[in-house]
Structure formats: C-alpha cells, structure tokens
Design a protein around this motif. Structure first.
Motif, PDB file in Angstrom:
ATOM      1  N   ARG A 197       0.862  -1.184   0.000  1.00 50.05           N
ATOM      2  CA  ARG A 197       0.000   0.000   0.000  1.00 50.05           C
ATOM      3  C   ARG A 197       0.900   1.237   0.000  1.00 50.05           C
ATOM      4  NH1 ARG A 197      -5.050   1.344   4.182  1.00 50.05           N
ATOM      5  NH2 ARG A 197      -5.894   3.057   2.919  1.00 50.05           N
ATOM      6  N   ILE A 198       0.482   2.291  -0.672  1.00 49.69           N
ATOM      7  CA  ILE A 198       1.302   3.510  -0.706  1.00 49.69           C
ATOM      8  C   ILE A 198       1.540   4.018   0.713  1.00 49.69           C
ATOM      9  CG2 ILE A 198       0.694   4.322  -3.026  1.00 49.69           C
ATOM     10  CD1 ILE A 198      -1.295   6.260  -1.590  1.00 49.69           C
ATOM     11  N   ALA A 199       2.667   4.710   0.908  1.00 52.13           N
ATOM     12  CA  ALA A 199       3.037   5.196   2.238  1.00 52.13           C
ATOM     13  C   ALA A 199       2.196   6.404   2.632  1.00 52.13           C
ATOM     14  CB  ALA A 199       4.513   5.579   2.250  1.00 52.13           C
ATOM     15  N   PHE A 200       1.916   6.515   3.923  1.00 52.25           N
ATOM     16  CA  PHE A 200       1.283   7.717   4.461  1.00 52.25           C
ATOM     17  C   PHE A 200       2.260   8.398   5.393  1.00 52.25           C
ATOM     18  CE2 PHE A 200      -2.197   4.757   3.511  1.00 52.25           C
ATOM     19  CZ  PHE A 200      -2.805   5.501   2.523  1.00 52.25           C
ATOM     20  N   GLY A 201       2.369   9.675   5.309  1.00 52.07           N
ATOM     21  CA  GLY A 201       3.305  10.405   6.152  1.00 52.07           C
ATOM     22  C   GLY A 201       3.255  11.887   5.833  1.00 52.07           C
ATOM     23  N   LEU A 202       4.338  12.572   6.135  1.00 51.44           N
ATOM     24  CA  LEU A 202       4.378  14.012   5.873  1.00 51.44           C
ATOM     25  C   LEU A 202       4.351  14.285   4.373  1.00 51.44           C
ATOM     26  CD1 LEU A 202       4.978  14.334   8.841  1.00 51.44           C
ATOM     27  CD2 LEU A 202       6.859  15.885   8.249  1.00 51.44           C
ATOM     28  N   PRO A 203       3.514  15.199   3.930  1.00 52.80           N
ATOM     29  CA  PRO A 203       3.561  15.572   2.512  1.00 52.80           C
ATOM     30  C   PRO A 203       4.825  16.364   2.199  1.00 52.80           C
ATOM     31  CG  PRO A 203       1.979  16.955   3.695  1.00 52.80           C
ATOM     32  CD  PRO A 203       2.482  15.932   4.678  1.00 52.80           C
ATOM     33  N   ALA A 204       5.211  16.361   0.916  1.00 51.68           N
ATOM     34  CA  ALA A 204       6.423  17.064   0.493  1.00 51.68           C
ATOM     35  C   ALA A 204       6.349  18.532   0.865  1.00 51.68           C
ATOM     36  CB  ALA A 204       6.604  16.910  -1.011  1.00 51.68           C
ATOM     37  N   GLY A 205       7.439  19.062   1.409  1.00 52.18           N
ATOM     38  CA  GLY A 205       7.483  20.484   1.743  1.00 52.18           C
ATOM     39  C   GLY A 205       6.884  20.806   3.090  1.00 52.18           C
ATOM     40  N   SER A 206       6.356  19.799   3.781  1.00 53.75           N
ATOM     41  CA  SER A 206       5.704  20.054   5.058  1.00 53.75           C
ATOM     42  C   SER A 206       6.703  19.973   6.210  1.00 53.75           C
ATOM     43  CB  SER A 206       4.585  19.029   5.266  1.00 53.75           C
ATOM     44  OG  SER A 206       3.916  19.288   6.475  1.00 53.75           O
ATOM     45  N   ALA A 207       6.276  20.363   7.390  1.00 52.53           N
ATOM     46  CA  ALA A 207       7.134  20.312   8.565  1.00 52.53           C
ATOM     47  C   ALA A 207       6.345  19.702   9.726  1.00 52.53           C
ATOM     48  CB  ALA A 207       7.589  21.721   8.950  1.00 52.53           C
ATOM     49  N   ILE A 208       7.055  19.138  10.692  1.00 53.17           N
ATOM     50  CA  ILE A 208       6.421  18.550  11.881  1.00 53.17           C
ATOM     51  C   ILE A 208       5.446  19.560  12.480  1.00 53.17           C
ATOM     52  CG2 ILE A 208       6.843  17.685  14.227  1.00 53.17           C
ATOM     53  CD1 ILE A 208       7.993  15.785  12.249  1.00 53.17           C
TER      54      ILE A 208
ATOM     55  N   ASP B   4      -0.816  17.471  11.365  1.00 53.75           N
ATOM     56  CA  ASP B   4      -1.798  17.082  12.372  1.00 53.75           C
ATOM     57  C   ASP B   4      -1.403  15.750  13.007  1.00 53.75           C
ATOM     58  OD1 ASP B   4      -3.836  14.910  10.844  1.00 53.75           O
ATOM     59  OD2 ASP B   4      -2.684  16.259   9.554  1.00 53.75           O
ATOM     60  N   ALA B   5      -2.042  15.447  14.134  1.00 61.87           N
ATOM     61  CA  ALA B   5      -1.670  14.277  14.943  1.00 61.87           C
ATOM     62  C   ALA B   5      -1.791  12.980  14.142  1.00 61.87           C
ATOM     63  CB  ALA B   5      -2.565  14.215  16.180  1.00 61.87           C
ATOM     64  N   SER B   6      -2.837  12.883  13.334  1.00 66.06           N
ATOM     65  CA  SER B   6      -3.079  11.656  12.591  1.00 66.06           C
ATOM     66  C   SER B   6      -1.982  11.422  11.540  1.00 66.06           C
ATOM     67  CB  SER B   6      -4.456  11.769  11.946  1.00 66.06           C
ATOM     68  OG  SER B   6      -4.658  10.747  11.039  1.00 66.06           O
ATOM     69  N   THR B   7      -1.600  12.499  10.849  1.00 70.83           N
ATOM     70  CA  THR B   7      -0.521  12.391   9.866  1.00 70.83           C
ATOM     71  C   THR B   7       0.777  11.978  10.550  1.00 70.83           C
ATOM     72  OG1 THR B   7      -1.531  14.086   8.479  1.00 70.83           O
ATOM     73  CG2 THR B   7       0.827  13.705   8.162  1.00 70.83           C
ATOM     74  N   LEU B   8       1.055  12.600  11.708  1.00 69.57           N
ATOM     75  CA  LEU B   8       2.298  12.299  12.425  1.00 69.57           C
ATOM     76  C   LEU B   8       2.333  10.853  12.904  1.00 69.57           C
ATOM     77  CD1 LEU B   8       3.097  15.477  14.522  1.00 69.57           C
ATOM     78  CD2 LEU B   8       4.387  14.516  12.604  1.00 69.57           C
ATOM     79  N   SER B   9       1.214  10.362  13.455  1.00 69.91           N
ATOM     80  CA  SER B   9       1.260   8.994  13.970  1.00 69.91           C
ATOM     81  C   SER B   9       1.394   7.998  12.816  1.00 69.91           C
ATOM     82  CB  SER B   9       0.051   8.684  14.863  1.00 69.91           C
ATOM     83  OG  SER B   9      -1.127   8.856  14.144  1.00 69.91           O
ATOM     84  N   ARG B  10       0.764   8.309  11.663  1.00 68.26           N
ATOM     85  CA  ARG B  10       0.942   7.455  10.477  1.00 68.26           C
ATOM     86  C   ARG B  10       2.393   7.485   9.990  1.00 68.26           C
ATOM     87  NH1 ARG B  10      -3.040   4.741   6.744  1.00 68.26           N
ATOM     88  NH2 ARG B  10      -5.047   5.180   7.627  1.00 68.26           N
ATOM     89  N   ALA B  11       2.992   8.674  10.044  1.00 73.44           N
ATOM     90  CA  ALA B  11       4.381   8.829   9.581  1.00 73.44           C
ATOM     91  C   ALA B  11       5.337   8.074  10.487  1.00 73.44           C
ATOM     92  CB  ALA B  11       4.748  10.309   9.529  1.00 73.44           C
TER      93      ALA B  11
ATOM     94  N   GLY C  90       4.848   4.231  10.130  1.00 73.49           N
ATOM     95  CA  GLY C  90       5.316   3.789   8.822  1.00 73.49           C
ATOM     96  C   GLY C  90       6.799   4.095   8.598  1.00 73.49           C
ATOM     97  N   ARG C  91       7.532   4.369   9.675  1.00 76.80           N
ATOM     98  CA  ARG C  91       8.943   4.770   9.548  1.00 76.80           C
ATOM     99  C   ARG C  91       9.764   3.706   8.808  1.00 76.80           C
ATOM    100  NH1 ARG C  91       7.705   3.128  14.456  1.00 76.80           N
ATOM    101  NH2 ARG C  91       8.999   1.606  15.551  1.00 76.80           N
ATOM    102  N   GLN C  92      10.764   4.175   8.076  1.00 83.13           N
ATOM    103  CA  GLN C  92      11.576   3.276   7.260  1.00 83.13           C
ATOM    104  C   GLN C  92      13.020   3.341   7.744  1.00 83.13           C
ATOM    105  OE1 GLN C  92      10.845   3.009   3.235  1.00 83.13           O
ATOM    106  NE2 GLN C  92       8.695   2.764   3.751  1.00 83.13           N
ATOM    107  N   GLU C  93      13.624   2.183   7.780  1.00 77.09           N
ATOM    108  CA  GLU C  93      15.026   2.120   8.200  1.00 77.09           C
ATOM    109  C   GLU C  93      15.896   2.809   7.157  1.00 77.09           C
ATOM    110  OE1 GLU C  93      16.077  -1.786   9.382  1.00 77.09           O
ATOM    111  OE2 GLU C  93      18.220  -1.295   9.539  1.00 77.09           O
ATOM    112  N   MET C  94      16.826   3.620   7.646  1.00 80.01           N
ATOM    113  CA  MET C  94      17.685   4.331   6.701  1.00 80.01           C
ATOM    114  C   MET C  94      18.816   3.431   6.231  1.00 80.01           C
ATOM    115  SD  MET C  94      17.702   8.023   8.576  1.00 80.01           S
ATOM    116  CE  MET C  94      18.678   8.862   7.342  1.00 80.01           C
ATOM    117  N   GLY C  95      19.106   3.507   4.959  1.00 77.78           N
ATOM    118  CA  GLY C  95      20.060   2.578   4.361  1.00 77.78           C
ATOM    119  C   GLY C  95      21.503   2.865   4.725  1.00 77.78           C
TER     120      GLY C  95
END
Lengths: 201, 201
Positions: free
Chosen positions: B171-182, B186-193, B196-201
């Motif tokens: 499923r496509i990722a949910f998180g901060l939209p491009a250009g946005s800041a913490i 909103d709370a829902s976007t942050l908890s989804r982000a 859905g955190r991704q391990e950095m390579g």
C-alpha cells in the motif's frame, strides 16, 4: 495525457463557466466521463435547447423565450408601468420579480461603469434607457444597483443624465437586511441605515 | 419565471455536476444566457465530442480515446509491468501517471467499499482485477487508496482476497507531505508517519 484532446477541450469549455477554475473543471470533466447515466448528452442537449429557446428581451434586457420578444414583463399591464427599475443584469430582474416588491417595468444595463474593466457608458444600455423614458412615459427611474464603488458611480452617472429629463430618480434603500440585528451589523451597513432613516408616519 | 422551461432544464442539468448546488447552477445558466460569444454552443459541442470520443479503458478503467481500447497505458511496454497499481477512479490514474513515480500498470476499481452508499465488492471491478493478476503475470498489487475509513476497508478486503493468490500486496506510504514540517502536521498524519517509519540505508 496529451492525446486526449476532446477531454482537454471539455475542460477548457467548463473552465469558462463563472467561478470554475481549472481544477474544478478537470474534476467535472472526469465525473462526466465516468458517468453512465448519459449526463454528458443531457447537459449538451439542455445547453443547445436553451441556446435556441432562450434570449434576452430587446426592450428590458431580461431573460425571455426567443418567441416572446419583447418579454411578458414588458408587454403585460403592470400597476406601476410608469416606474422603470434599472438593474445591472437579467438575473437581477428575476430576483426583484421573485421578491414581489415591484410592479413596474425593468431595464437591465448589462453591466456597470468600471474604468478598471474598461466598461464605459457606451457599453451599457443607456441610449435604450433614454429612449424608453420618452416612449413609455416613464415618471420615475428606480436605480436598483448594489453598494460597491462601481454601482455608486453608475447611479451618480444616471442621476446626472436623467436630471434634465424631468423624471424622478430614486435608488433602493440600504440598511439592515430583514431578520438582522444591530448587534450583527457592520459599521458600513449601520451608517447607511442611519443616513437613510425614514420618518415614521 | 415558470414559463422558461429550457432555462429550468439547463439549471437542473448543471446542478448534476459535482459540487454544483442550485444557486451556482442558476448563476452559471444566467451567465450562459447573457454570454454573446457562443459559450453555450461551444460547451454543448465539447460535451458531445467528449461523449463520442472519450471512453473508459475496458482493461484498467482509465480514460482513453474510444478508438484506443485497451488504452495506451495497458498496451505500451512498461518498466514494472508486473506491478499493478489499484486506484479508486480514472482520475487517480492520471494523477499518479503525471507524478512520474510509477512505471507499472493501473487498475481503477471505480469506487470503494461503502456500506453507507450501498457499494459492495460486487460493484467494484474486483473480478476483473483477479483476472488480470492471472493473465498478466502480476507479482505485486500496489494499493493506492486514500486514508479514509472506506479506503482502509477496501484495502483490507483486497489484502484478504489477494493473499491466497501468491501475489505481494503493498500500500502507498502515508506520512508528511512534500514540503511540510512537523510543526504544521496534524496528529493523525504524524502517527501514520511514525508507524510507517523506514530504516535508513
């Protein structure tokens, strides 16, 4: 999607409707394309039919059937046929007529004076207005324009050119709207309501 | 204005467009009637032309020319032709394609599960989806639906019926939209982000 020219054309045409930006036009076009109830054909047909059957009255400028020109409002006997109500658009005629508050004739200018948009007196139906005052024995011209700067300028201009013609010139009242209270009125409405106060009988 | 039936019909047809209420439809109709540049005929023509020339692709459900069916996106070689992106509407296909972020095939469900609106699985193009997975050797189904309850329900349903079919479901990722800041999220976007955190390579 460069190859979908009919879709692009539809978006462009919808985008020319009042208040419809490109995004909304795109959304409308997509709804129309996905619709399975023949909405596109229905709308297309309604447009063609209206284009054929509906016209602006050559006398008052209001909306009428093409075969009824001049329109019913210009022809039928009216209680105050010697009062001519001047408005900006055909839609304004409908609004006032629906209010039931006026029993005279109408005249739509099809605009108002606007140096910004390049609308001068020659672009409005002023010559026709002067002709009608003579032809129809008009005794009073009631200016039913709004409260913006352009409406005020148009009203002043009309007052100026009508004064030598021995016709009473009035303007609709500005004040508190029906159902409103002092508490919720803005300063501009209040000062207009005060300066336009009427003596109680 | 009871006798202006063609105008009433036009208002009714315009009122069926998405997001257009009665007042807006009336305003549009009045603009069209007053217009002197042939806008009514232009729009009518654009609708008829689009109705004739534009169709939904029988394979992916996307918008295409009537004579190109299945559409270009279904036919042309694609880098990730074994990934099938499932979306709600044909418009979603356009949006994702314009983003340039996807190189696989598309499949529009033409809706999402909605008990409230009476949309069940049988109303969506799910059988076609299952057929395509087999026919086109699809290895991954990427669900590109939104974040509302109905989208979540639809995604869960698809996951359930796809699991026995040996196909990867993402499923496509949910998180901060491009250009946005913490700060502005909103709370829902942050908890989804965060979930859905991704391990950095």
């Amino acid at each position: 999607m460069n190859h979908l020219i009919p879709l692009d054309n539809l978006v462009a045409a919808l985008g020319r409707l009042p208040g419809i930006g490109r995004r909304t036009a795109e959304r409308m076009a997509m709804t129309l394309v996905q619709d399975r109830k023949g909405l596109m054909r229905l709308l297309s047909h309604a447009l063609l039919e209206a284009d054929d059957a509906v016209a602006c009255c050559e006398r008052c400028g209001g909306v009428t059937l093409a075969e009824e020109n001049p329109c019913e409002l210009c022809i039928k006997p009216r209680l105050d046929a010697q009062i001519l109500c001047v408005v900006e658009t055909p839609g304004d005629i409908m609004k006032i007529e629906q209010s039931g508050g006026f029993q005279g004739r109408y005249h739509a200018l099809m605009g108002k004076l606007s140096p910004m948009q390049g609308t001068g007196a020659a672009d409005l139906r002023v010559d026709k207005l002067l002709g009608r005052i003579a032809d129809e024995g008009i005794r009073e011209v009631l200016i039913a324009l709004g409260t913006d700067v352009e409406s005020d300028a148009t009203a002043s201009y009309l007052k100026e050119i009508l004064t030598p013609r021995q016709v009473k010139v009035s303007r609709i009242a500005f004040g508190l709207p029906a159902g409103s209270a002092i508490e919720y009125s803005d300063a501009s409405t209040l000062s207009r309501a005060i300066s336009g106060r009427q003596e109680m009988g």
